[in-house]
Design a protein around this motif. Structure first.
Motif, PDB file in Angstrom:
ATOM      1  N   SER A   1     -20.212  18.015  35.044  1.00 36.15           N
ATOM      2  CA  SER A   1     -20.231  17.577  36.755  1.00 36.15           C
ATOM      3  C   SER A   1     -19.638  19.128  37.693  1.00 36.15           C
ATOM      4  CB  SER A   1     -19.136  16.742  36.964  1.00 36.15           C
ATOM      5  OG  SER A   1     -17.674  16.883  36.696  1.00 36.15           O
ATOM      6  N   ILE A   2     -20.495  19.038  38.974  1.00 45.84           N
ATOM      7  CA  ILE A   2     -20.234  20.129  39.410  1.00 45.84           C
ATOM      8  C   ILE A   2     -19.483  19.684  40.861  1.00 45.84           C
ATOM      9  CG2 ILE A   2     -21.478  22.025  40.784  1.00 45.84           C
ATOM     10  CD1 ILE A   2     -21.891  21.987  37.633  1.00 45.84           C
ATOM     11  N   THR A   3     -18.353  20.316  41.241  1.00 48.90           N
ATOM     12  CA  THR A   3     -17.706  20.280  42.374  1.00 48.90           C
ATOM     13  C   THR A   3     -17.773  21.797  43.390  1.00 48.90           C
ATOM     14  OG1 THR A   3     -15.471  21.522  41.470  1.00 48.90           O
ATOM     15  CG2 THR A   3     -15.902  18.804  41.357  1.00 48.90           C
ATOM     16  N   PRO A   4     -17.411  21.515  44.408  1.00 43.75           N
ATOM     17  CA  PRO A   4     -17.635  22.859  45.367  1.00 43.75           C
ATOM     18  C   PRO A   4     -16.867  23.908  44.911  1.00 43.75           C
ATOM     19  CG  PRO A   4     -17.350  21.078  46.860  1.00 43.75           C
ATOM     20  CD  PRO A   4     -17.124  20.339  45.424  1.00 43.75           C
ATOM     21  N   ASN A   5     -15.916  23.765  43.943  1.00 40.28           N
ATOM     22  CA  ASN A   5     -14.800  24.987  43.607  1.00 40.28           C
ATOM     23  C   ASN A   5     -15.110  25.226  42.060  1.00 40.28           C
ATOM     24  OD1 ASN A   5     -14.019  25.654  46.100  1.00 40.28           O
ATOM     25  ND2 ASN A   5     -12.467  23.652  46.073  1.00 40.28           N
ATOM     26  N   ALA A   6     -15.623  24.150  41.349  1.00 38.99           N
ATOM     27  CA  ALA A   6     -15.341  24.351  39.766  1.00 38.99           C
ATOM     28  C   ALA A   6     -16.989  23.526  39.137  1.00 38.99           C
ATOM     29  CB  ALA A   6     -14.280  23.714  39.333  1.00 38.99           C
TER      30      ALA A   6
END
Length: 423
Positions: free
Chosen positions: A361-366
């Motif tokens: 999974s991709i978040t804005p920070n990691a």
């Protein structure tokens, strides 16, 4: 006329100079190149010297029909001012010392006042010193110095008759001085700001170089660590196998003469050991020669890896890759690929699992990678036990990018969680 409008205070900047003016500015804070600044200084040297020579020539020409000792002396004093400027300012090295500046302005103004006493027409020569003060003196000396010089010019025009000072000249020169001060302070502020920016840029460039060197060192360290890991793998697998093969070959050589059946059994064991050693060698070579992702997209590589591992080990592997995974940097994508490859290989060899869930999974920070199986789990302190170099290599890869790796295990399987920060 106004040298001051084009010449500004550079005495607060220190840099190496050749005779007269700068020829090399290694780390200049000036908003111009060394060559341009040198030409700039030479230009105003010529202007100043021409002003003194022009004053002397104008006195001689104006009184050529009735030349007296006063005019001759006044012209000589103008030439003396030029000579003083040449030796104290133009010919000296930069930055100019306080002694030379004091000698020049005190001596030059004295010569100028004496020449004005002999010939009041030379009052205009004071503008030369006015501009030079802007160019040569520090800020704290410019304001009082130019104010005093302006007052001397007005007094010279009135032939030192304070009671007969022309109000128009007083007001005009006062306004002129104020305008010059405003322009000077404005441009001085621009120059100082430019100098501060130049220093900041130099610091940023130095920091960037340090970061590049640190990145290079980290890359070299990672390469060395990978070589050490491969060396350990070869030593613990192929090295031990070769030793065992050598021992068994010697035993077979002796047994063939006395017990052929037992020697034949030893040959069968030798074949099994050889096949196992070849498998270990193939895995080691695959780890050495694997091109990584190459031109493949991360999502496709993870899906293919899951399918291949599932078919090979009869595992039910579920792979979920979030959108945006293919936009990760090459370093992040390669690390995630290697972690998934190592984790699935460990599950295949040791876990005795039936199902595996791989999720990215991709978040804005990691970027978050999770791999979970339902196998027998990891032994206590698995990373510290001999032979678990893959787990240590996974952690080293993740921490090399500033991320974290978490291993959890219980009776229902094990889980690998990776978090890589995205800048």
């Amino acid at each position: 006329m106004f040298h001051s409008l084009f010449t500004f205070n550079f005495t607060e900047y220190t840099f190496p100079m050749t005779e007269g003016h700068p020829s090399h500015l290694a780390n200049s804070n000036l908003p111009m190149s060394a060559k341009h600044f040198q030409l700039y200084g030479r230009f105003w040297d010529v202007v100043s010297l021409l002003a003194f020579v022009s004053a002397a020539v104008s006195v001689i020409i104006a009184h050529s029909n009735a030349l007296t000792w006063r005019e001759t002396t006044a012209a000589g004093l103008c030439v003396a001012q030029g000579v003083l400027y040449f030796f104290a300012i133009a010919r000296s090295g930069w930055p100019i010392s306080r002694f030379r500046l004091t000698l020049y302005f005190v001596g030059g103004l004295g010569l100028w006042l004496l020449a004005c006493w002999l010939n009041p027409f030379l009052w205009w020569l004071g503008f030369t010193y006015f501009g030079q003060m802007f160019g040569l003196l520090p800020l704290q000396a410019v304001i009082p110095g130019t104010a005093i010089l302006t007052a001397l010019i007005v007094l010279t025009i009135s032939e030192w008759k304070i009671t007969d000072l022309p109000m128009g000249a007083v007001i005009g020169f006062s306004i002129q001085w104020l305008i010059a001060m405003v322009l000077y302070l404005f441009i001085y502020g621009i120059i100082r700001t430019s100098g501060d920016r130049a220093k900041l840029i130099a610091k940023l460039e130095a920091a960037q170089k340090e970061l590049e060197l640190a990145h290079q060192r980290d890359t070299e360290l990672a390469t060395l660590q990978e070589r050490e890991r491969l060396a350990r793998d070869l030593h613990d697998s192929l090295g031990h196998a070769l030793v065992a093969l050598s021992v068994q070959l010697e035993a077979i050589q002796r047994l063939y003469k006395v017990d052929p059946e037992r020697a034949s059994a030893q040959v069968d064991e030798l074949k099994t050991l050889t096949r196992a050693s070849m498998d270990d060698l193939r895995r080691s070579l695959a780890g050495l020669r694997a091109p990584g992702l190459g031109e493949r997209r991360l999502s496709e590589a993870l899906q293919t890896l899951s399918v291949d591992a599932g078919q090979r080990a009869h595992l039910e592997i579920t792979c979920h890759v979030a959108e945006g995974a293919n936009q990760l940097s090459p370093a992040h994508a390669e690390t995630i690929w290697r972690i998934a490859q190592e984790a699935l290989a460990n599950i295949e060899r040791h876990a005795a699992a039936h199902t595996v869930q791989l999720q990215l999974s991709i978040t804005p920070n990691a970027a978050l990678l999770s791999i979970q199986d339902d196998g027998r789990g990891l032994p206590p302190d698995a990373e510290k036990q001999p032979g678990h170099y893959g787990l240590r290599g996974m952690r080293e890869r993740v921490e090399g990018l500033g991320g974290t790796l978490t291993l959890t295990s219980d009776g229902n399987g094990s889980r690998v969680d990776v978090k890589l920060p995205i800048l």
